[in-house]
Design a protein around this motif. Structure first.
Motif, PDB file in Angstrom:
ATOM      1  N   THR A 185       0.838  -1.193   0.000  1.00 20.00           N
ATOM      2  CA  THR A 185       0.000   0.000   0.000  1.00 20.00           C
ATOM      3  C   THR A 185       0.876   1.247   0.000  1.00 20.00           C
ATOM      4  N   ASP A 186       0.240   2.411  -0.135  1.00 23.67           N
ATOM      5  CA  ASP A 186       0.974   3.672  -0.069  1.00 23.67           C
ATOM      6  C   ASP A 186       1.632   3.865   1.286  1.00 23.67           C
ATOM      7  N   MET A 187       1.018   3.328   2.339  1.00 24.80           N
ATOM      8  CA  MET A 187       1.619   3.433   3.665  1.00 24.80           C
ATOM      9  C   MET A 187       2.991   2.773   3.685  1.00 24.80           C
ATOM     10  N   GLN A 188       3.115   1.653   2.992  1.00 24.63           N
ATOM     11  CA  GLN A 188       4.405   0.964   2.950  1.00 24.63           C
ATOM     12  C   GLN A 188       5.454   1.774   2.189  1.00 24.63           C
ATOM     13  N   VAL A 189       5.028   2.600   1.247  1.00 22.59           N
ATOM     14  CA  VAL A 189       5.971   3.478   0.552  1.00 22.59           C
ATOM     15  C   VAL A 189       6.610   4.433   1.552  1.00 22.59           C
ATOM     16  N   SER A 190       5.795   5.026   2.425  1.00 26.89           N
ATOM     17  CA  SER A 190       6.309   5.929   3.455  1.00 26.89           C
ATOM     18  C   SER A 190       7.220   5.201   4.424  1.00 26.89           C
ATOM     19  N   ILE A 191       6.842   3.983   4.768  1.00 27.93           N
ATOM     20  CA  ILE A 191       7.644   3.204   5.708  1.00 27.93           C
ATOM     21  C   ILE A 191       9.013   2.883   5.110  1.00 27.93           C
ATOM     22  N   ARG A 192       9.026   2.472   3.843  1.00 24.67           N
ATOM     23  CA  ARG A 192      10.312   2.163   3.203  1.00 24.67           C
ATOM     24  C   ARG A 192      11.192   3.408   3.108  1.00 24.67           C
ATOM     25  N   ALA A 193      10.580   4.544   2.868  1.00 25.03           N
ATOM     26  CA  ALA A 193      11.347   5.783   2.742  1.00 25.03           C
ATOM     27  C   ALA A 193      12.002   6.178   4.060  1.00 25.03           C
ATOM     28  N   SER A 194      11.395   5.774   5.192  1.00 25.15           N
ATOM     29  CA  SER A 194      11.942   6.162   6.493  1.00 25.15           C
ATOM     30  C   SER A 194      13.227   5.417   6.830  1.00 25.15           C
ATOM     31  N   GLY A 195      13.312   4.149   6.420  1.00 25.60           N
ATOM     32  CA  GLY A 195      14.494   3.348   6.697  1.00 25.60           C
ATOM     33  C   GLY A 195      14.767   3.133   8.170  1.00 25.60           C
ATOM     34  N   ILE A 196      13.713   3.201   9.014  1.00 25.74           N
ATOM     35  CA  ILE A 196      13.985   3.308  10.447  1.00 25.74           C
ATOM     36  C   ILE A 196      13.834   2.003  11.230  1.00 25.74           C
ATOM     37  N   ASN A 197      13.187   0.986  10.666  1.00 27.60           N
ATOM     38  CA  ASN A 197      13.065  -0.281  11.390  1.00 27.60           C
ATOM     39  C   ASN A 197      13.000  -1.437  10.388  1.00 27.60           C
ATOM     40  N   PRO A 198      12.966  -2.670  10.855  1.00 30.34           N
ATOM     41  CA  PRO A 198      13.029  -3.804   9.916  1.00 30.34           C
ATOM     42  C   PRO A 198      11.931  -3.823   8.859  1.00 30.34           C
ATOM     43  N   VAL A 199      10.746  -3.308   9.184  1.00 29.31           N
ATOM     44  CA  VAL A 199       9.670  -3.322   8.195  1.00 29.31           C
ATOM     45  C   VAL A 199      10.046  -2.473   6.983  1.00 29.31           C
ATOM     46  N   SER A 200      10.792  -1.405   7.225  1.00 27.67           N
ATOM     47  CA  SER A 200      11.193  -0.519   6.127  1.00 27.67           C
ATOM     48  C   SER A 200      12.182  -1.186   5.177  1.00 27.67           C
ATOM     49  N   LYS A 201      12.763  -2.286   5.602  1.00 31.22           N
ATOM     50  CA  LYS A 201      13.755  -2.980   4.777  1.00 31.22           C
ATOM     51  C   LYS A 201      13.129  -4.038   3.869  1.00 31.22           C
ATOM     52  N   LEU A 202      11.835  -4.285   4.046  1.00 32.90           N
ATOM     53  CA  LEU A 202      11.180  -5.294   3.216  1.00 32.90           C
ATOM     54  C   LEU A 202      11.093  -4.816   1.766  1.00 32.90           C
ATOM     55  N   LYS A 203      11.346  -5.737   0.859  1.00 30.22           N
ATOM     56  CA  LYS A 203      11.224  -5.406  -0.559  1.00 30.22           C
ATOM     57  C   LYS A 203       9.762  -5.440  -0.968  1.00 30.22           C
ATOM     58  N   ARG A 204       9.416  -4.636  -1.949  1.00 23.83           N
ATOM     59  CA  ARG A 204       8.012  -4.557  -2.358  1.00 23.83           C
ATOM     60  C   ARG A 204       7.477  -5.924  -2.773  1.00 23.83           C
ATOM     61  N   GLU A 205       8.294  -6.731  -3.410  1.00 20.42           N
ATOM     62  CA  GLU A 205       7.823  -8.035  -3.868  1.00 20.42           C
ATOM     63  C   GLU A 205       7.538  -8.988  -2.707  1.00 20.42           C
ATOM     64  N   GLU A 206       7.971  -8.630  -1.503  1.00 14.09           N
ATOM     65  CA  GLU A 206       7.690  -9.448  -0.325  1.00 14.09           C
ATOM     66  C   GLU A 206       6.353  -9.102   0.315  1.00 14.09           C
ATOM     67  N   LEU A 207       5.706  -8.044  -0.154  1.00  9.11           N
ATOM     68  CA  LEU A 207       4.473  -7.580   0.448  1.00  9.11           C
ATOM     69  C   LEU A 207       3.264  -8.292  -0.164  1.00  9.11           C
ATOM     70  N   ALA A 208       2.226  -8.462   0.637  1.00 13.23           N
ATOM     71  CA  ALA A 208       1.015  -9.135   0.170  1.00 13.23           C
ATOM     72  C   ALA A 208       0.130  -8.175  -0.618  1.00 13.23           C
ATOM     73  N   PRO A 209      -0.631  -8.677  -1.579  1.00 15.68           N
ATOM     74  CA  PRO A 209      -1.586  -7.826  -2.293  1.00 15.68           C
ATOM     75  C   PRO A 209      -2.757  -7.462  -1.386  1.00 15.68           C
ATOM     76  N   ALA A 210      -3.288  -6.256  -1.569  1.00 14.45           N
ATOM     77  CA  ALA A 210      -4.372  -5.774  -0.707  1.00 14.45           C
ATOM     78  C   ALA A 210      -5.635  -6.616  -0.827  1.00 14.45           C
ATOM     79  N   ALA A 211      -5.790  -7.319  -1.935  1.00  6.05           N
ATOM     80  CA  ALA A 211      -6.988  -8.147  -2.116  1.00  6.05           C
ATOM     81  C   ALA A 211      -7.062  -9.289  -1.096  1.00  6.05           C
ATOM     82  N   GLU A 212      -5.930  -9.743  -0.570  1.00  4.27           N
ATOM     83  CA  GLU A 212      -5.953 -10.849   0.393  1.00  4.27           C
ATOM     84  C   GLU A 212      -6.630 -10.455   1.699  1.00  4.27           C
ATOM     85  N   PRO A 213      -6.159  -9.402   2.388  1.00  3.91           N
ATOM     86  CA  PRO A 213      -6.874  -9.029   3.610  1.00  3.91           C
ATOM     87  C   PRO A 213      -8.313  -8.600   3.341  1.00  3.91           C
TER      88      PRO A 213
END
Length: 250
Positions: A185-213
């Motif tokens: 999601t767009d929220m994950q874009v902000s998280i990746r840009a912060s670089g501040i914790n392990p979640v920010s290090k996840l690659k986009r291809e590791e993220l689930a599609p929004a249709a699943e939840p």
């Protein structure tokens, strides 16, 4: 197959990401769905993206922190409330964030959700019950560096879920705290840009599609999910995934 053909639903922050896909999943299951967004432009963009279910969807310009607008909308009466509107920021260590920004997060993620529930309950109770799905997070249980506001708000939301179940579970109100996992999601874009914790290090291809939840949210709105009422549930739980028709995670 999930059947919500006699239900009405409200999804806050339903113009993008998980909210948008939840609107689609609920409408595809037959529900008449209203969603909120902060501007007419965002409503129009979402309606264009929802062309496949447009005949069962309505967008409203309502900010989750605008109490008068939320009261007026919830007062129309819905069978289902999905408290999806939320923000992750401010992202930063406790000594580096402004208290006004921290408080604004709590106002959206916790106070806004509380107010929507409070206003949605009377029409639900008058009809004999209803369903509330609060978008939770693993951050409700595990502190994350740089996310003190988000973690505190989601932890409070988890206790709010339990409180509503305690007070209204025997009156027909079904409520769930639902953690959607780490989603693209767009929220994950902000998280990746912060670089501040392990979640920010996840690659986009590791993220689930929004249709699943979103598929799981629609399933929670059916009697099949009654065994989870009042609980915090996670889309990554194998039993939940099997129950709502999602494939096992690799």
């Amino acid at each position: 197959m999930t059947d919500l053909s006699t239900r009405t639903a409200l999804v806050t922050g339903g113009n993008r990401g998980i909210g948008l896909e939840a609107v689609r999943a609920l409408a595809a299951a037959g529900a008449s769905v209203t969603f909120t967004a902060r501007s007419a432009e965002k409503v129009d963009e979402a309606m264009a993206a929802l062309s496949d279910v447009r005949d069962r969807v309505l967008g409203e310009v309502v900010d989750a922190t605008d109490r008068a607008a939320v009261s007026a909308l919830c007062g129309k009466g819905f069978d289902i409330l999905v408290n999806n509107a939320g923000v992750v920021g401010p992202i930063g260590r406790i000594g580096d964030v402004a208290i006004a920004d921290w408080a604004a997060n709590i106002e959206t993620n916790l106070v806004g959700a509380f107010h929507a529930i409070q206003q949605a309950l009377p029409p639900m109770l008058a009809r004999g019950g209803g369903t509330v799905v609060n978008l939770s997070s693993g951050a409700a249980r595990n502190a994350m560096e740089g996310w003190s506001a988000y973690c505190a708000g989601k932890a409070g939301l988890a206790m709010l879920t339990r409180s509503v179940h305690l007070e209204f579970g025997d009156k027909g109100i079904r409520i769930f705290g639902f953690a959607p996992g780490v989603v693209d999601t767009d929220m994950q874009v902000s998280i990746r840009a912060s670089g501040i914790n392990p979640v920010s290090k996840l690659k986009r291809e590791e993220l689930a599609p929004a249709a699943e939840p979103a598929q799981a949210i629609a399933w929670l709105c059916t009697p099949a999910a009654d065994g989870y009422c009042g609980e915090e549930v996670d889309v990554r739980d194998p039993e939940l995934r099997a129950a709502c028709g999602l494939p096992p995670q690799s």
